[in-house]
Design a protein around this motif. Structure first.
Motif, short mmCIF file in Angstrom:
data_model
loop_
_atom_site.label_atom_id
_atom_site.label_comp_id
_atom_site.label_asym_id
_atom_site.label_seq_id
_atom_site.Cartn_x
_atom_site.Cartn_y
_atom_site.Cartn_z
N TYR A 282 1.08 -1.57 0.02
CA TYR A 282 -0.10 -0.15 0.36
C TYR A 282 0.82 1.41 -0.05
CZ TYR A 282 -4.10 -2.05 0.68
OH TYR A 282 -5.27 -2.88 0.36
N ASN B 37 1.39 -0.15 -4.25
CA ASN B 37 -0.26 0.41 -4.70
C ASN B 37 -0.71 0.62 -6.28
OD1 ASN B 37 -2.84 -0.24 -4.32
ND2 ASN B 37 -3.35 2.09 -3.92
N ALA C 46 -3.53 -7.04 -1.88
CA ALA C 46 -2.32 -6.84 -0.45
C ALA C 46 -2.46 -8.06 -0.27
CB ALA C 46 -2.89 -5.49 0.24
#
Length: 406
Positions: free
Chosen positions: A45, A49, A279
């Motif tokens: 992230y 990302n 993720a």
């Protein structure tokens, strides 16, 4: 690597609950996460990302490499023959529903049989109930022995030439029973049935080789094996997956979309519609790296020792009943006479000890055991014998609190 080194990777364990050091004995529900997994998700992230597969820019390439790299880690972890046989899902429940809806509905009809067992988790019961209702197939249950085990004799007498699907959990989340999946698969195949394996409670704790098992499908969840929540995987033999239709459609899983007809991408992407759990997959890949560094054989040995120690200690308590076979995975399900499991869990929580209480998503098994609920202590690679001693002390205090002392 010793147990204290392993525990040092789990920041959540270094805290107090209700003023007492946390003793986390609920890993069968969900495991704790090591810093390696937390940092891998955080890094995605923070640093790259992006969506996968579609973009040609640098961040998109990095995200795709992380996502597909995690798929390869899952493939190696279960020894699938190809990455095309590994589909990312939200977890075991989604994976089993996918098999039931995509394979089951298209391959079953009136008079066919689906065989499961009394010990199954609801996620491996309800999808097959739905398939049976919609197709006219019959749902049959493997009987259990007195201690809750599955025997080959009972498998042989239950599976018939009418059986088309056999779906069994590899390890029971209530009894701790370790089922003979390879032998069940051989009997299923001999009768022309496909074998589906619920490995939610097995994948975190022991080596799995889908080629050696020869199962047709196998489902696992990341959150029970040190990975994030909301990510899991379905393994399926390529010969089955190629014939199955996707149950979700939309972006990413398509090859060509016309006004009235569309075609699907090749495996495994035809089953992964929309933006995937990027993720989560990257975190699952990091969890697999961590588990393999510790060693699945070492984890299994440690848990078996803890389970045996726990049973020996807990049976010292008068009025305590343990359910399941003597040889088991790393959990102990139990009841204390005249004390409701929820009361047991509440008193233990006051001592900082986390256990699970209820029907454990296994109500047919509770009925078979002739109880409404049980308490369960489940162990993982970060637990110690000292924590089991605290559990036993807490159980003794629970008996005394409810007026059931010696």
């Amino acid at each position: 690597m010793n147990i204290q080194d392993i525990r040092s990777f789990f920041p959540i364990l270094d805290q107090e609950v209700n003023g007492k050091p946390l003793v986390y004995l609920d890993s069968a529900a969900t495991s704790q996460k090591p810093v390696q997994v937390i940092e891998a998700v955080d890094r995605y992230y923070r640093e790259y990302n992006s969506n996968v597969h579609r973009g040609v820019h640098t961040l998109g390439t990095m995200a795709t490499d992380g996502y597909e790299g995690a798929r390869e880690k899952v493939r190696k972890f279960i020894n699938a023959s190809s990455m095309q046989e590994v589909i990312f899902t939200r977890g075991t429940t989604t994976a089993l529903n996918m098999v039931a809806s995509s394979y089951g509905l298209d391959n079953l009809s009136q008079g066919d049989e689906i065989v499961i067992s009394y010990m199954e988790h609801h996620a491996n019961i309800i999808p097959w109930q739905q398939v049976a209702k919609k197709t006219g197939a019959t749902l049959k249950y493997l009987p259990l022995t007195e201690d809750g085990s599955i025997t080959i004799e009972n498998v042989e007498s239950t599976i018939s030439d009418k059986t088309k699907i056999v779906s069994i959990m590899m390890v029971s989340n209530v009894l701790g029973a370790i089922n003979p999946i390879k032998e069940i698969t051989e009997i299923a195949h001999r009768n022309g049935a496909v074998m589906v394996v619920d490995a939610a409670q097995a994948a975190p704790h022991m080596k799995i080789d889908v080629q050696a098992l020869d199962c047709d499908f196998l489902a696992l969840s990341g959150h029970k094996m040190c990975g994030p929540t909301g990510i899991g995987a379905l393994y399926g033999k390529k010969q089955h997956l190629e014939k199955m239709e996707p149950i979700e459609t939309g972006g990413e899983m398509i090859d060509f979309v016309g006004l009235y007809e569309s075609s699907w991408k090749e495996l495994p992407w035809k089953f992964e519609a929309g933006t995937p759990i990027i993720a989560g997959a990257i975190g699952l890949g990091a969890a697999i790296d961590f588990l393999e560094e510790i060693g699945l054989d070492n984890i299994e040995k440690h848990e078996h020792e803890l389970a045996q120690y726990a049973m020996d200690r807990m049976l010292e308590i008068e009025g305590l009943t343990i359910y399941g076979p003597k040889k088991r995975a790393g959990l102990v399900t139990f009841n204390i006479a005249d004390v409701h499991p929820h009361d047991v869990a509440t008193v233990l929580d006051a001592e900082g000890i986390a256990v699970r209480a209820g029907h454990h998503c296994a109500q047919p098994l509770m009925k078979w055991l002739e109880v409404s609920a049980t308490a369960r202590a489940s162990f993982y690679l970060y637990n110690t014998k000292e924590e089991i001693d605290k559990l036993v002390e807490g159980l003794i205090n629970t008996k005394e609190y409810f007026g059931n002392g010696f």
